[in-house]
Design a protein around this motif. Structure first.
Motif, PDB file in Angstrom:
ATOM      1  N   ARG A  95       0.831  -1.222   0.000  1.00 49.05           N
ATOM      2  CA  ARG A  95       0.000   0.000   0.000  1.00 49.05           C
ATOM      3  C   ARG A  95       0.858   1.262   0.000  1.00 49.05           C
ATOM      4  N   ILE A  96       2.188   1.074   0.144  1.00 50.10           N
ATOM      5  CA  ILE A  96       3.057   2.240   0.339  1.00 50.10           C
ATOM      6  C   ILE A  96       3.615   2.774  -0.979  1.00 50.10           C
ATOM      7  N   GLU A  97       3.484   4.071  -1.167  1.00 49.33           N
ATOM      8  CA  GLU A  97       4.050   4.723  -2.347  1.00 49.33           C
ATOM      9  C   GLU A  97       5.450   5.254  -2.013  1.00 49.33           C
ATOM     10  N   GLN A  98       5.544   6.032  -0.948  1.00 51.58           N
ATOM     11  CA  GLN A  98       6.822   6.636  -0.551  1.00 51.58           C
ATOM     12  C   GLN A  98       6.889   6.692   0.965  1.00 51.58           C
ATOM     13  N   THR A  99       8.115   6.623   1.519  1.00 48.07           N
ATOM     14  CA  THR A  99       8.261   6.800   2.964  1.00 48.07           C
ATOM     15  C   THR A  99       9.272   7.921   3.227  1.00 48.07           C
ATOM     16  N   PHE A 100       9.049   8.650   4.318  1.00 48.23           N
ATOM     17  CA  PHE A 100       9.907   9.783   4.675  1.00 48.23           C
ATOM     18  C   PHE A 100      10.302   9.686   6.138  1.00 48.23           C
ATOM     19  N   GLU A 101      11.499  10.191   6.461  1.00 44.91           N
ATOM     20  CA  GLU A 101      11.879  10.199   7.880  1.00 44.91           C
ATOM     21  C   GLU A 101      12.348  11.593   8.299  1.00 44.91           C
ATOM     22  N   PRO A 102      12.191  11.924   9.603  1.00 51.88           N
ATOM     23  CA  PRO A 102      12.580  13.246  10.090  1.00 51.88           C
ATOM     24  C   PRO A 102      14.096  13.360  10.235  1.00 51.88           C
ATOM     25  N   MET A 103      14.610  14.541   9.925  1.00 55.79           N
ATOM     26  CA  MET A 103      16.055  14.779   9.982  1.00 55.79           C
ATOM     27  C   MET A 103      16.374  15.823  11.052  1.00 55.79           C
ATOM     28  N   VAL A 104      17.629  15.857  11.478  1.00 57.29           N
ATOM     29  CA  VAL A 104      18.086  16.920  12.381  1.00 57.29           C
ATOM     30  C   VAL A 104      19.376  17.506  11.823  1.00 57.29           C
TER      31      VAL A 104
END
Ligand code: GTP
Length: 601
Positions: free
Chosen positions: A401-410
């Motif tokens: 079901r996933i198109e794209q995944t993103f993660e938080p950066m610092v």
């Protein structure tokens, strides 16, 4: 005391540079306390045990300068990055800060972060070098660092030893002569900023307020903007640093108000208090801090549910940065998903739950918040595809079901002696970091900036950094945006049953290594049991790692030859007590620390 003779200030510094010690000396010098126990403002048991400040505390000092009495409101702040919201909040009621720097360690990562916090808030900065008594102190070198990094005039830098009390008077003199008095208006209608709150067994919620305009007296009828409820002022006190009751607080003063707030939720930090019969503009509140690390919190057994709920409610009153949502887990039952500013914040919070409220919660593996764009479904194909935020591995959608995944950066800042540069750069690379800048502070130290994924630093980055630099490198970070990143759910199976409470969202390149680590760690942590246990780490149905725990009958009395009945009973009782701290998950008993420990290397 007239407004012109009021000063509100805060001490900001890197961890261990001596804030609490200096605060003690200032209290002594102004006669607020007489010698006695040290670290007066670190009141909590966790603060004393860990030797760190986690709560900002306030104290009102009276100081004589040129024959006139000044009121100095001191706000002690914690130094660790996880508590920077406490620093921010304290700064909002200050006109200036003492920037305290260890004259041996020099400028460290949080010195930089705290300096900029004060700088962007337009506060007067009094630079102070502490620990000049140390054999290795090098005030000249550190003064040069302050000059080159922050453009601080070397002539303005004070040099003191908080421990020995050398030069402490000059700090008070500077506070009086360099800081402006607060811009407040005593003839206006009451406006007071509620900037902290705490729970008292007898008086309910107490609010720490800064009176911006007007005054507030015992018996007054007051209201708050947030919940619009009306209260009668039952108690007023100033903190010196213990509570001293007063009848009235006027503009420029900081004090505690008790007004029979029954529920902790009523004392809303950032709220404005006013008299019920006047309308005023509310004061600017606080930007709420965004929690970064989430973990499930569950009672050890459901009979403890109400206890734990009360404890969480009361403690969040004293720590408004924690967010609370209800959550349920198939294995652990009814509980909560709590959001924290960092892992230390999580640890301190749970330690306080145990120490201050005798709650013994189970904490699940912490996770950051990932962003996921789902594939368009037939119904919404014309619309934009759906975006969801996930901080609980149990809610991670099926891969198809996933198109794209993103993660938080610092953006991380590291200050280190240059001889540790090699290992530190490898560490950052291993954590998928990308270097932004590298600059010399002086001829032996460097300041580095890296883009790093938040999930790579929340758990053990700081500890590892400390270890590979023999404690010399320091680290701080600020949050940055999300970037696209290939993420998968690393599921943990116990005898074929998926245990979401142990599962984890990871970068695809790390799945195998982390999977391997986790199954090994689980094998180590789970005691052998009556049944054979297969521990597997899987991604999309593919096994990344597997370990087996052989069946074993744990009969603690088997090794004893008959005879001693009391000894046998005692051992059986011990075994039962040991079992209590276990949790049945997928037919396997797991020690309650497993959920968080399993992720640590
Ligand atoms: P956090 O509360 O964790 O942010 O630390 P802090 O900045 O409040 O530091 P604290 O006052 O706890 O001091 C840290 C250590 O430095 C303690 O062991 C103090 O005794 C020591 N220390 C503080 N001031 C001096 C000083 O002037 N000289 C020397 N030699 N040691 C000092």
């Amino acid at each position: 005391i007239p407004i012109e003779r009021i000063r509100n200030f805060s001490i900001i510094a890197h961890v261990d540079h001596g804030k609490s010690t200096l605060a003690d000396r200032l209290l002594e010098l102004t006669g607020t306390i007489k010698g006695g126990p040290s670290q007066i403002l670190d009141k909590l048991q966790v603060e004393r045990e860990r030797g760190i400040t986690v709560k900002a505390q306030s104290a009102s000092l009276l100081y004589k300068h040129n024959g006139e009495i000044y009121l100095l409101n001191l706000i002690d702040t914690p130094g660790h990055v996880d508590f920077s919201n406490e620093v921010q909040r304290s700064l909002s009621v200050c006109q200036g800060v003492i920037l305290l720097v260890d004259s041996n360690d020099g400028v460290q990562a949080q010195t930089v972060a705290n300096f900029y916090l004060a700088f962007v808030n337009d506060l007067v900065i009094i630079p102070v070098l502490n620990k000049i008594d140390l054999k290795n102190a090098d005030p000249q070198r550190v003064t040069n660092e302050l000059k080159s990094l922050f453009d601080i005039n070397p002539a303005d830098v004070l040099k003191i030893s908080a421990k020995l009390g050398i030069g402490v008077e000059s700090v008070l003199e500077s506070v009086v002569t360099k800081l402006p008095s607060p811009k407040v208006d005593r003839s206006a209608n009451l406006r007071a900023l509620l900037f902290d709150s705490m729970y008292d067994k007898y008086r309910g919620a107490l609010s720490l307020i800064y009176v911006q305009d007007g005054c507030v007296s015992l018996g007054d009828s007051i209201a708050t903007f947030h919940n619009k409820k009306v209260y009668e002022v039952k108690s007023l006190s100033v903190l010196r640093p213990d509570e001293v009751p007063v009848k009235k607080l006027v503009a420029g003063q900081i004090g505690l108000v008790g007004c029979n707030m029954r529920s902790p939720k009523e004392a809303y930090v950032g709220d404005t208090i006013h008299h019920t019969d006047c309308t005023v503009e509310p004061l600017e509140g606080f930007k709420s801090s965004r929690p970064m690390v989430f973990a499930g919190v569950y009672p050890t057994d459901q009979s403890q549910h109400i206890n734990l709920r009360n404890a969480i409610e009361k403690l969040t009153l004293n720590d408004s940065a924690v967010t609370v949502d209800l959550d349920t887990s198939p294995a652990l039952g009814q509980g909560w998903r709590l959001g924290f500013l960092g892992l230390l914040h999580l640890e301190v919070f749970t330690q306080r739950l145990t120490q201050e409220y005798s709650a013994e919660p189970i904490i699940t593996a912490p996770s950051v918040t990932y962003k996921i764009r789902l594939k368009p479904t037939k119904q919404n194909v014309k619309d934009k595809s759906e975006v969801m935020f996930v901080n609980n591995p149990a809610h991670f959608p099926e891969q198809n079901r996933i198109e794209q995944t993103f993660e938080p950066m610092v953006i991380g800042t590291i200050v280190t002696p240059d001889k540790y540069l090699g290992p530190i750069m490898s560490l950052c690379m291993e954590r998928r970091g990308v270097q932004r800048t590298a600059n010399n502070i002086d001829n032996s130290r460097v300041i580095l900036q890296y883009d790093l994924p938040l999930c790579e630093i929340v758990l053990d980055f700081h500890d590892t950094l400390k270890t590979i630099s023999s404690g010399y490198a320091s680290f701080d970070y600020e949050n940055n945006d999300y970037i696209e990143s290939n993420l998968v759910k690393l599921g943990i199976l116990l005898n074929g049953t998926l245990v979401d409470e142990l599962s984890h969202i990871v970068h695809v390149t790390k799945a195998r290594t982390i999977g391997r680590q986790m199954v090994l760690k689980l094998k180590e942590m789970i005691p052998r049991q009556m049944i054979h246990i297969a521990i597997q780490a899987v991604v999309n149905g593919k096994v990344m790692a597997r370990e087996d725990l052989k069946a074993y009958r744990k009969d603690v009395t088997a090794k004893l030859y008959g005879g001693d009945v009391t000894r046998r009973m005692k051992l059986l009782a011990q075994q039962a007590a040991g079992k209590k701290k276990m949790r049945m998950v997928a037919n396997v008993s797991i020690p309650k620390e497993t959920f968080i420990e399993v992720l640590k290397k």
